[in-house]
Design an enzyme around this catalytic site. Structure first.
Site, mmCIF file in Angstrom:
data_model
loop_
_atom_site.group_PDB
_atom_site.id
_atom_site.type_symbol
_atom_site.label_atom_id
_atom_site.label_comp_id
_atom_site.label_asym_id
_atom_site.label_seq_id
_atom_site.Cartn_x
_atom_site.Cartn_y
_atom_site.Cartn_z
ATOM 1 N N MET A 136 23.177 28.851 37.153
ATOM 2 C CA MET A 136 21.585 29.453 37.188
ATOM 3 C C MET A 136 20.729 28.247 36.908
ATOM 4 S SD MET A 136 22.142 32.816 35.031
ATOM 5 C CE MET A 136 23.088 31.903 33.702
ATOM 6 N N ARG A 186 28.968 24.268 23.126
ATOM 7 C CA ARG A 186 29.439 25.438 23.542
ATOM 8 C C ARG A 186 30.956 25.291 23.622
ATOM 9 N NH1 ARG A 186 27.254 25.184 29.680
ATOM 10 N NH2 ARG A 186 28.359 23.427 30.156
ATOM 11 N N ARG A 190 15.562 26.840 30.179
ATOM 12 C CA ARG A 190 17.066 26.640 30.674
ATOM 13 C C ARG A 190 17.544 28.073 30.568
ATOM 14 N NH1 ARG A 190 19.883 22.184 27.437
ATOM 15 N NH2 ARG A 190 20.404 21.083 29.532
ATOM 16 N N HIS A 192 29.452 18.123 38.107
ATOM 17 C CA HIS A 192 29.658 19.459 38.494
ATOM 18 C C HIS A 192 30.808 19.752 39.146
ATOM 19 C CE1 HIS A 192 29.193 22.700 41.617
ATOM 20 N NE2 HIS A 192 28.662 23.501 40.570
ATOM 21 N N TYR A 210 54.931 50.293 30.309
ATOM 22 C CA TYR A 210 54.916 48.701 30.866
ATOM 23 C C TYR A 210 54.053 48.591 32.007
ATOM 24 C CZ TYR A 210 57.518 51.081 34.877
ATOM 25 O OH TYR A 210 57.708 51.742 35.907
ATOM 26 N N CYS A 235 52.384 49.949 38.816
ATOM 27 C CA CYS A 235 53.005 48.997 39.634
ATOM 28 C C CYS A 235 51.996 48.561 40.892
ATOM 29 C CB CYS A 235 54.366 49.329 40.342
ATOM 30 S SG CYS A 235 54.363 50.894 41.427
ATOM 31 N N GLY A 268 26.257 25.468 35.508
ATOM 32 C CA GLY A 268 25.532 25.172 36.919
ATOM 33 C C GLY A 268 25.238 26.244 37.778
ATOM 34 N N LYS A 302 23.873 29.931 24.786
ATOM 35 C CA LYS A 302 23.039 28.720 24.741
ATOM 36 C C LYS A 302 21.968 28.988 23.287
ATOM 37 C CE LYS A 302 22.059 26.025 27.955
ATOM 38 N NZ LYS A 302 21.653 26.048 29.209
ATOM 39 N N SER A 324 55.372 56.068 38.033
ATOM 40 C CA SER A 324 54.742 54.666 37.981
ATOM 41 C C SER A 324 53.536 55.023 38.588
ATOM 42 C CB SER A 324 55.809 53.943 38.771
ATOM 43 O OG SER A 324 55.279 52.537 39.081
HETATM 44 C C1 PEP Z 1 50.428 51.269 45.135
HETATM 45 O O1 PEP Z 1 50.165 52.216 46.178
HETATM 46 O O2 PEP Z 1 49.766 50.967 44.184
HETATM 47 C C2 PEP Z 1 51.733 50.836 45.424
HETATM 48 C C3 PEP Z 1 52.287 49.962 44.532
HETATM 49 O O3 PEP Z 1 52.546 51.045 46.499
HETATM 50 P P1 PEP Z 1 52.060 50.420 47.935
HETATM 51 O O4 PEP Z 1 51.015 49.092 47.589
HETATM 52 O O5 PEP Z 1 53.239 49.780 48.261
HETATM 53 O O6 PEP Z 1 51.508 51.501 48.607
#
Ligand code: PEP
Ligand code: MG
Length: 874
Positions: free
Chosen positions: A103, A336, A92, A454, A850, A830, A101, A22, A763
């Protein structure tokens, strides 16, 4: 000497971190020569200093505030508390990131018993003066002294009832005088002291209160939801008041340069005649559309449009502006970048590229990845919608479809959601305190308030469907009923809301899945061009795999095979295996599971075609497959031809005090190699089958979980390889496969150079890696992490957003060590973090190949990966 206070003339839009959004924008608008009531900004650093000082404003900062105030007084010719020409100011909040809204704000500061008389005389408008005074007492008591607003509202209701009137603007000067006196008496009764008459004390009290509001529970909750760090602090803007409540040639409003619900390019806004700012956003009176201003005050409207257009072109983004008209003179109070729905965000981003205002990469940075989630969720089935008759209609304040059970308070909504129910929250109007209940709801319905109220602003920010201002609805919050079209609905009754049309339906309307087309498809195409990280999915079934492919998944990063064993048909075979006390019996049970498991994998390979698929060997401790209650134990005993004692004895044997750190993952294979043998056989046979029947070139990726030691990995890898090589040799078909591991135990990360001698891919299982690194269980931590957020010890849930400083360092180290041993090692993640935008950026920066996340988060990860790449390129 640190500069803690900046006059609006001294700042600019680039100083956002110091001046807050702001403050920076007020400075920028001042630079652009726009009509801004002047003032000064106390910086975010001053806020941090206030906290470091144990909640006190240091003498140095106080002195700078005094100087800025003196400069403002001489510039305006007005004096705070002055009897000739009193200065009134607003105080403000304004943080780096907008937190609408959450604060506090105080208006009309500088009023006291004397000043009110002067203002009444000078403006020849005593009603206005007393209205401003009573509002000030009310706000100051609430915000600075934390006296509940409720008592004041009860006093207003009482006087309205006594006078037989409905609206605040029907109160006369005498009524307002009486109210001011009652408010002051209330103040004294509750706090044991008189309402402060010295405007300078009021100012310092208000500045401190705004600093404090940075840490109020709803601000903390909002920050937590939106990844805003707690150490940013808020700035405070002290600005000369202009008045929208001076009569019928005054007013106040909020406007957006484009429609924040759809993104359509048209001025969208609302205003109220003879009112102050909070009246519009609080949703207490339902305002008029901005286009009515064109008829009411054509000159002002034209000037307003000119400035709004200049602002949009200047910021090259949709603007959300607050303005006040004081006796036909227009002032801008803030601008904003407007909060918007995901659909609007996409449309605005794509349109700005087409209008030549933004490049594709700039447009990609304009959309919050998490917002895309809104577009992926089901919408009402067109057929069902056609056949359903609306029971009422409100304003379409935030699009989407919501069907759920009715609840009438934020608290009840929150509890019902925690109990697993879909919730629609119905309120007369919402206030910032309702934020947690709103977040727990599928949809929000309000009786009062416009599309900038709001409820609407917050709902759009959260991507929650909202129908606002449904004046025909009657809600009794005490009795917990909603009456609409002559029918009364009670707590727990189903209701459906269409936030795109404003229609309200009785019952639970069915929905259909979303699709990525139009602007969305085009935008995601740009994201795919910009990113380096690949995006895979965690999928355990062909159906999940297909959904993920539709959302752009480029492979599977994790198939959790255990989920398949929980199936009703299969769990008996699994239990038979667990109850066996010798290898032969176990092998007999596994033989029954083999064809089922092979079928699962065939389905997954077919769904993924030639995309890579990582399948993980069994991970959970075996006790998870055994019954939990007496009845099921009896049933199991009967099926197995065993006694209850025998069954229970085996269950007791498997009992572990901390199963998360127990007999699970690759440890199961060390004890029962036949399980891994069966799974390896199923994986390879399924791949060979799909290769033969569909011609897909499949290279299975077999993943070994919970490894902490290279010899452990070698043992399991040998078991897998023996079976895999035999099955491939027997088939007469050529097939390569990979053996890799999860890095989810700190020891694996620390010895990743050794682990990579065998593992062809890593992974990162950051769910386990987080719990093992922090030393608290992922299942239990939820119970106490709330206290950590409230006390600012942790800012984020480390299971949702990767802890860069701790767990992240293990990821980085393991990636480096893995690559040092095996330069072409394939690296992915993962854990749940694979779909969290900030964590995706971290993964990009440490060079993973990945990320893998649940199907619905695939588009989010694609965009987050693109943003990470663009940001890293600078
Ligand atoms: C993990 O531990 O991040 C994972 C993907 O395996 P799980 O959640 O099945 O333990
Ligand atoms: Mg794990």
């Amino acid at each position: 000497m640190t500069k803690y206070v900046y006059h609006f003339r001294e700042g600019n839009a680039q100083m956002r971190n110091l001046l807050g959004g702001k403050g920076a924008n007020l400075a920028e608008m001042t630079r652009l020569g726009m009509p801004i009531p002047q003032g000064f900004t106390v910086t975010t650093e001053a806020c941090n200093d206030y906290y470091a000082n144990g909640g006190a404003i240091s003498p140095e900062i106080k002195e700078q505030i005094d100087q800025a105030l003196a400069a403002l007084e001489s510039e305006t010719g007005k004096k705070l508390g002055g009897i000739d020409n009193p200065l009134l100011v607003s105080v403000r909040s304004g943080a780096r990131a907008s937190m609408p809204g959450m604060m506090d704000t105080i208006l009309n500061l500088g009023m006291n018993d004397q000043v009110v008389e002067v203002v009444a005389r000078k403006t020849a408008n005593p009603r206005f003066a007393w209205d401003s005074y009573r509002r000030f007492i009310q706000m100051y008591s609430d915000v600075v002294m934390e006296l509940s607003k409720k008592h004041f509202e009860e006093l207003i209701d009482a006087i309205k009832e006594k006078r037989g009137i409905k609206f605040d603007n029907e109160l006369t000067t005498e009524d307002l005088q009486e109210l001011a006196a009652q408010f002051k008496a209330e103040y004294k009764a509750k706090l044991g002291e008189d309402f402060p008459q010295d405007p300078y004390d009021q100012l310092m009290g208000a500045i401190k209160a705004v600093f404090r509001s940075w840490n109020n529970p709803r601000a903390i909750y909002y920050r937590h939801m939106n990844d805003i760090p707690g150490d940013w602090g808020t700035a405070v803007n002290v600005q000369m008041m202009v008045f929208g409540n001076m009569g019928d040639t005054s007013g106040t409003g909020v406007a957006f340069t484009r429609d924040p619900a759809t993104g359509e390019k048209r001025m969208f806004g609302e205003y109220l005649i003879n009112a102050q700012g909070e009246d519009v956003v609080a949703g207490i009176r339902t305002p008029k559309p901005i286009t009515v201003l064109e008829q009411d005050m054509p000159q002002v409207y034209k000037q307003f449009i000119d400035i709004a257009t200049t602002l949009e072109n200047h910021y090259r983004d949709m603007q959300d502006m607050e303005f006040t008209i004081e006796e036909e003179k227009l002032y801008f109070l803030q601008t904003r970048n407007g909060k918007r729905t995901a659909a609007a965000a996409l449309k605005v981003a794509v349109d700005l590229v087409d209008e030549g205002l933004r490049t594709e990469e700039e447009a990609l940075l304009m959309v919050e990845p998490k917002q895309l989630d809104q577009l992926l969720h089901p919408r009402f089935d067109d057929k069902a919608l056609k056949n359903a008759k609306p029971i009422g209609k409100g304003l379409p304040a935030s699009p989407g479809s919501a069907a759920g059970k009715l609840y009438f308070s934020a608290e009840d909504a929150k509890n019902a959601h925690a109990a697993g129910r879909r919730v629609v929250l119905a309120r007369l109007e919402t206030s910032p305190e309702d934020i947690e209940g709103m977040a727990a709801s599928e949809g929000i319905l309000t009786v009062r308030g416009g599309r900038t109220s709001h409820a609407a602003v917050v709902a759009r920010g959260m991507g929650t469907c909202c129908v606002a201002g449904c004046g025909e609805a009657k809600i009794d919050e005490d009795k917990k009923t909603l009456t609409l079209g002559g029918v009364t609905y009670r707590e727990g009754d189903y209701i459906s809301l269409d936030g795109s049309t404003g229609n309200i339906y009785a019952g639970d309307l069915p929905t259909v899945p979303a699709q990525i087309t139009g602007d969305f498809g085009r935008f995601m195409g740009w994201a795919d061009k910009a990113r380096r990280l690949k995006v895979r999915t965690n999928a355990d079934t062909p159906r999940d795999a297909r959904t993920a492919v539709q959302f752009g998944a480029e492979g599977i990063g994790l198939t959790r095979t255990e989920h398949m064993f929980f199936d009703e048909e299969r769990i008996p075979c699994m239990q038979q295996m667990i109850m066996s006390d010798n290898e032969d019996d176990r092998r007999a049970a596994l033989k029954k599971l083999l064809p089922m498991q092979r079928e699962d994998f065939i389905g997954i390979y077919e769904a993924m075609e030639e995309r890579p698929v990582t399948i993980r060997l069994l991970d959970p401790p075996l006790h998870e497959f055994l019954p939990k209650n007496e009845e099921d134990f009896a049933d199991l005993a009967k099926r197995m031809g065993l006694s209850m004692t025998q069954v229970k004895a085996r269950a007791a044997e498997l009992h572990e005090f901390n199963p998360m750190m127990g007999h699970r993952g690759c440890r199961l294979c060390v004890t029962y190699p036949e399980i891994a043998e069966m799974q390896a056989q199923a994986i390879i046979e399924a791949a060979l089958y799909v290769k033969k029947t569909k011609g897909y070139d499949i290279k299975p990726e077999i993943m070994i979980p919970l490894v902490g030691e290279i010899k452990e990995l070698n043992y399991v890898a040998d078991v897998v390889r023996k079976v895999a090589d035999r099955v491939i040799a027997d088939s007469g078909v050529e097939m390569e496969y990979l053996i890799g591991t999860m890095i989810e135990i700190p020891r694996a990360a620390l010895t990743a150079d050794r682990i990579a001698e065998t593992a062809q891919f890593f992974s990162f299982g950051t769910n386990d890696l987080t719990q093992m690194t922090f030393g608290f269980s992922r299942d239990d931590a939820g119970a106490f992490l709330g206290d950590y957020y409230a006390k600012n010890i942790y800012e984020f849930d480390p299971f949702a957003r990767l802890d860069f400083d701790g767990v992240g360092q293990l990821v980085k180290l393991a990636a480096e060590k893995g690559r040092a041993t095996r330069p072409d090692i394939h690296l992915g993640i993962c854990g749940e973090h694979g779909g969290d935008p900030a964590s995706v950026e971290f993964c990009h920066n440490v060079g993973l190949d990945y990320v893998s996340c649940s199907p619905y988060r695939v588009p989010i990860a694609r965009l987050a990966a693109a943003q990470a790449a663009i940001k890293a390129r600078g």
